[in-house]
Design an enzyme around this catalytic site. Structure first.
Site, PDB file in Angstrom:
ATOM      1  N   GLY A 103       1.041  -2.579   8.629  1.00 35.92           N
ATOM      2  CA  GLY A 103       2.191  -1.702   8.441  1.00 35.92           C
ATOM      3  C   GLY A 103       3.282  -2.051   9.418  1.00 35.92           C
ATOM      4  O   GLY A 103       4.079  -2.969   9.204  1.00 35.92           O
ATOM      5  N   ARG A 104       3.297  -1.321  10.542  1.00 34.11           N
ATOM      6  CA  ARG A 104       4.409  -1.411  11.499  1.00 34.11           C
ATOM      7  C   ARG A 104       4.730  -2.808  12.014  1.00 34.11           C
ATOM      8  O   ARG A 104       5.913  -3.089  12.230  1.00 34.11           O
ATOM      9  CB  ARG A 104       4.170  -0.413  12.636  1.00 34.11           C
ATOM     10  CG  ARG A 104       4.348   1.037  12.158  1.00 34.11           C
ATOM     11  CD  ARG A 104       3.641   2.026  13.031  1.00 34.11           C
ATOM     12  NE  ARG A 104       2.187   1.876  12.949  1.00 34.11           N
ATOM     13  CZ  ARG A 104       1.321   2.602  13.630  1.00 34.11           C
ATOM     14  NH1 ARG A 104       1.769   3.522  14.467  1.00 34.11           N
ATOM     15  NH2 ARG A 104       0.025   2.427  13.485  1.00 34.11           N
ATOM     16  N   LYS A 161       0.854  -1.190   0.000  1.00 39.67           N
ATOM     17  CA  LYS A 161       0.000   0.000   0.000  1.00 39.67           C
ATOM     18  C   LYS A 161       0.888   1.238   0.000  1.00 39.67           C
ATOM     19  O   LYS A 161       1.767   1.385   0.834  1.00 39.67           O
ATOM     20  CB  LYS A 161      -0.903   0.011   1.239  1.00 39.67           C
ATOM     21  CG  LYS A 161      -1.829   1.228   1.296  1.00 39.67           C
ATOM     22  CD  LYS A 161      -2.881   1.079   2.377  1.00 39.67           C
ATOM     23  CE  LYS A 161      -2.460   1.554   3.735  1.00 39.67           C
ATOM     24  NZ  LYS A 161      -2.266   3.009   3.849  1.00 39.67           N
ATOM     25  N   GLN A 197      -3.497   1.947  17.223  1.00 38.88           N
ATOM     26  CA  GLN A 197      -4.731   1.287  16.772  1.00 38.88           C
ATOM     27  C   GLN A 197      -5.552   0.942  18.013  1.00 38.88           C
ATOM     28  O   GLN A 197      -5.016   0.423  18.981  1.00 38.88           O
ATOM     29  CB  GLN A 197      -4.414   0.002  15.989  1.00 38.88           C
ATOM     30  CG  GLN A 197      -3.673   0.236  14.684  1.00 38.88           C
ATOM     31  CD  GLN A 197      -4.565   0.744  13.564  1.00 38.88           C
ATOM     32  OE1 GLN A 197      -5.742   1.035  13.780  1.00 38.88           O
ATOM     33  NE2 GLN A 197      -4.015   0.888  12.372  1.00 38.88           N
ATOM     34  N   ASP A 199      -3.407   4.291  -2.019  1.00 37.74           N
ATOM     35  CA  ASP A 199      -4.361   4.758  -1.001  1.00 37.74           C
ATOM     36  C   ASP A 199      -4.381   6.285  -0.969  1.00 37.74           C
ATOM     37  O   ASP A 199      -3.771   6.903  -0.106  1.00 37.74           O
ATOM     38  CB  ASP A 199      -3.902   4.159   0.342  1.00 37.74           C
ATOM     39  CG  ASP A 199      -4.758   4.571   1.530  1.00 37.74           C
ATOM     40  OD1 ASP A 199      -5.888   5.033   1.330  1.00 37.74           O
ATOM     41  OD2 ASP A 199      -4.271   4.411   2.671  1.00 37.74           O
ATOM     42  N   LEU A 200      -5.065   6.894  -1.958  1.00 37.93           N
ATOM     43  CA  LEU A 200      -5.094   8.360  -2.036  1.00 37.93           C
ATOM     44  C   LEU A 200      -6.443   8.938  -1.638  1.00 37.93           C
ATOM     45  O   LEU A 200      -6.603  10.155  -1.568  1.00 37.93           O
ATOM     46  CB  LEU A 200      -4.707   8.826  -3.456  1.00 37.93           C
ATOM     47  CG  LEU A 200      -3.308   8.440  -3.930  1.00 37.93           C
ATOM     48  CD1 LEU A 200      -3.049   8.975  -5.337  1.00 37.93           C
ATOM     49  CD2 LEU A 200      -2.233   8.932  -2.971  1.00 37.93           C
ATOM     50  N   LYS A 201      -7.439   8.093  -1.422  1.00 48.51           N
ATOM     51  CA  LYS A 201      -8.750   8.501  -0.882  1.00 48.51           C
ATOM     52  C   LYS A 201      -9.327   9.729  -1.600  1.00 48.51           C
ATOM     53  O   LYS A 201      -9.531  10.793  -0.996  1.00 48.51           O
ATOM     54  CB  LYS A 201      -8.651   8.794   0.615  1.00 48.51           C
ATOM     55  CG  LYS A 201      -8.190   7.615   1.455  1.00 48.51           C
ATOM     56  CD  LYS A 201      -8.279   7.934   2.938  1.00 48.51           C
ATOM     57  CE  LYS A 201      -7.821   6.807   3.812  1.00 48.51           C
ATOM     58  NZ  LYS A 201      -6.367   6.591   3.811  1.00 48.51           N
ATOM     59  N   LEU A 202      -9.609   9.580  -2.891  1.00 47.20           N
ATOM     60  CA  LEU A 202     -10.116  10.712  -3.661  1.00 47.20           C
ATOM     61  C   LEU A 202     -11.503  11.152  -3.176  1.00 47.20           C
ATOM     62  O   LEU A 202     -12.323  10.327  -2.773  1.00 47.20           O
ATOM     63  CB  LEU A 202     -10.175  10.361  -5.152  1.00 47.20           C
ATOM     64  CG  LEU A 202      -8.868  10.585  -5.919  1.00 47.20           C
ATOM     65  CD1 LEU A 202      -7.780   9.637  -5.467  1.00 47.20           C
ATOM     66  CD2 LEU A 202      -9.089  10.443  -7.416  1.00 47.20           C
ATOM     67  N   ASP A 244     -13.926  14.519  -4.543  1.00 44.05           N
ATOM     68  CA  ASP A 244     -14.061  15.817  -5.229  1.00 44.05           C
ATOM     69  C   ASP A 244     -15.324  15.742  -6.099  1.00 44.05           C
ATOM     70  O   ASP A 244     -16.074  14.774  -5.996  1.00 44.05           O
ATOM     71  CB  ASP A 244     -12.795  16.088  -6.067  1.00 44.05           C
ATOM     72  CG  ASP A 244     -12.514  17.587  -6.227  1.00 44.05           C
ATOM     73  OD1 ASP A 244     -13.477  18.340  -6.484  1.00 44.05           O
ATOM     74  OD2 ASP A 244     -11.353  17.993  -6.111  1.00 44.05           O
ATOM     75  N   ILE A 245     -15.535  16.711  -6.954  1.00 44.41           N
ATOM     76  CA  ILE A 245     -16.713  16.643  -7.826  1.00 44.41           C
ATOM     77  C   ILE A 245     -16.518  15.479  -8.811  1.00 44.41           C
ATOM     78  O   ILE A 245     -15.383  15.100  -9.131  1.00 44.41           O
ATOM     79  CB  ILE A 245     -16.972  17.976  -8.580  1.00 44.41           C
ATOM     80  CG1 ILE A 245     -15.776  18.366  -9.447  1.00 44.41           C
ATOM     81  CG2 ILE A 245     -17.306  19.085  -7.588  1.00 44.41           C
ATOM     82  CD1 ILE A 245     -16.073  19.539 -10.381  1.00 44.41           C
ATOM     83  N   THR A 305     -11.500   5.915  10.813  1.00 44.69           N
ATOM     84  CA  THR A 305     -11.532   5.482  12.220  1.00 44.69           C
ATOM     85  C   THR A 305     -11.258   6.655  13.165  1.00 44.69           C
ATOM     86  O   THR A 305     -11.533   6.561  14.351  1.00 44.69           O
ATOM     87  CB  THR A 305     -10.512   4.358  12.497  1.00 44.69           C
ATOM     88  OG1 THR A 305      -9.331   4.641  11.776  1.00 44.69           O
ATOM     89  CG2 THR A 305     -11.054   3.015  12.070  1.00 44.69           C
TER      90      THR A 305
HETATM   91  O1  C5P Z   1       1.178   0.359  10.975  1.00 47.04           O
HETATM   92  P1  C5P Z   1      -0.256  -0.092  10.877  1.00 47.04           P
HETATM   93  O2  C5P Z   1      -0.430  -1.591  10.745  1.00 47.04           O
HETATM   94  O3  C5P Z   1      -1.129   0.495  11.975  1.00 47.04           O
HETATM   95  O4  C5P Z   1      -0.736   0.530   9.490  1.00 47.04           O
HETATM   96  C1  C5P Z   1      -2.058   0.462   9.073  1.00 47.04           C
HETATM   97  C2  C5P Z   1      -2.226   1.199   7.774  1.00 47.04           C
HETATM   98  O5  C5P Z   1      -3.614   1.223   7.451  1.00 47.04           O
HETATM   99  C3  C5P Z   1      -1.759   2.648   7.805  1.00 47.04           C
HETATM  100  O6  C5P Z   1      -1.269   2.969   6.514  1.00 47.04           O
HETATM  101  C4  C5P Z   1      -3.023   3.415   8.105  1.00 47.04           C
HETATM  102  O7  C5P Z   1      -3.013   4.724   7.578  1.00 47.04           O
HETATM  103  C5  C5P Z   1      -4.078   2.558   7.385  1.00 47.04           C
HETATM  104  N1  C5P Z   1      -5.431   2.714   7.911  1.00 47.04           N
HETATM  105  C6  C5P Z   1      -5.775   2.441   9.224  1.00 47.04           C
HETATM  106  N2  C5P Z   1      -7.059   2.577   9.648  1.00 47.04           N
HETATM  107  C7  C5P Z   1      -8.010   2.969   8.794  1.00 47.04           C
HETATM  108  C8  C5P Z   1      -7.695   3.248   7.471  1.00 47.04           C
HETATM  109  C9  C5P Z   1      -6.377   3.106   7.053  1.00 47.04           C
HETATM  110  O8  C5P Z   1      -4.922   2.055  10.017  1.00 47.04           O
HETATM  111  N3  C5P Z   1      -9.249   3.062   9.219  1.00 47.04           N
END
Ligand code: C5P
Length: 232
Positions: free
Chosen positions: A209-210, A31, A189, A58-61, A63-64, A118
């Site tokens: 991610g992490r 991502k 989280q 993951d740019l979450k558009l 707009d119009i 979230t």
């Molecule tokens: O590091 P981690 O596992 O928390 O990363 C989760 C990824 O998912 C991040 O890029 C975060 O921006 C994305 N994300 C999220 N919760 C959401 C939408 C996206 O954690 N509701």
């Protein structure tokens, strides 16, 4: 097809590519978020694609409709596998996005909707957005709108995946962040599930991610996520 998506939340192309250098055998689904895309530009997509990885941009558009359609048309040329937008932009915007994303040969990346972030809670929704309904109902209504417009799925918590599938069908994809290994750091989280729990709850794609990018051995962490999620 179920898969683990690795969130490449790195500030630069160099850091991203040196992370990916560790993966010699695996082809990943990664991502790319706003930070990396805005700092490295569209060439980061091409460089990661050239290594054979799949990409969720993951740019979450939001707009119009006409602007989103044209922007999606540009993104379809980047050869990404999944893109997203805010369902709050409405049905006309979602349909225009699908239209813009569809290539001349009829193929297109998966299109996923964000319902409520979230970071949005009931209080913010009521006091600032003036939406008085319970947040769960709002999320499900946005998911149904996205499905009715022909989108492929939504971003949601693994805890909501079952409800989304019940309302929108089993084919409608649930892309779920908030996944942690048992006994691992939760970080910022709030509600987390393990990869195995996410699989049981019906997640189609988990986004991690992490727990992978900051692990001592990212390749081992990735393999653990895949084996737990896909129950290998
Ligand atoms: O590091 P981690 O596992 O928390 O990363 C989760 C990824 O998912 C991040 O890029 C975060 O921006 C994305 N994300 C999220 N919760 C959401 C939408 C996206 O954690 N509701």
């Amino acid at each position: 097809m179920k898969d683990v998506i690795v969130a490449l939340d790195f500030p630069t192309a160099e850091k991203t590519l040196s992370f990916l250098d560790m993966f010699k055998e695996e082809k990943l689904f990664v991502k790319i978020g706003m930070e990396l895309f805005y700092s490295a530009g569209p060439s980061i997509v091409e460089r990661i694609k050239a290594r054979g990885h799949k990409i969720f941009l993951d740019l979450k558009l939001h707009d119009i409709p006409n602007t989103v359609k044209r922007a999606m048309n540009v993104l379809s040329g980047l050869d990404v596998d999944m893109v997203n937008l805010h369902a709050a932009g409405g049905s006309a915007m979602m349909k225009a996005a699908l239209d813009g994303l569809t290539r001349a040969d009829g193929t297109r990346p998966l299109l996923i909707a964000v319902t409520q972030l979230t970071s949005t809670n009931q209080q913010l929704m009521e006091q600032e957005l003036l939406i008085k309904l319970p947040i769960d109902e709002v999320v499900m209504s946005y998911a149904r709108n996205a499905a009715a417009c022909g989108l492929d799925g939504v971003v949601c918590s693994p805890l909501e995946a079952g409800k989304v599938h019940e309302a929108c069908g089993m084919e409608f994809l649930t892309v779920t962040p908030g996944v942690r290994f048992a006994g691992g750091e939760v970080g910022d989280q709030s509600r987390v599930t393990t990869p195995a729990e996410a699989a049981r709850l019906g997640s189609d794609y988990i986004v991690m991610g992490r727990p992978i990018t900051a692990a001592e051995d990212p390749v081992a962490a990735y393999r653990r996520a895949v084996s737990e999620f896909l129950e290998k």
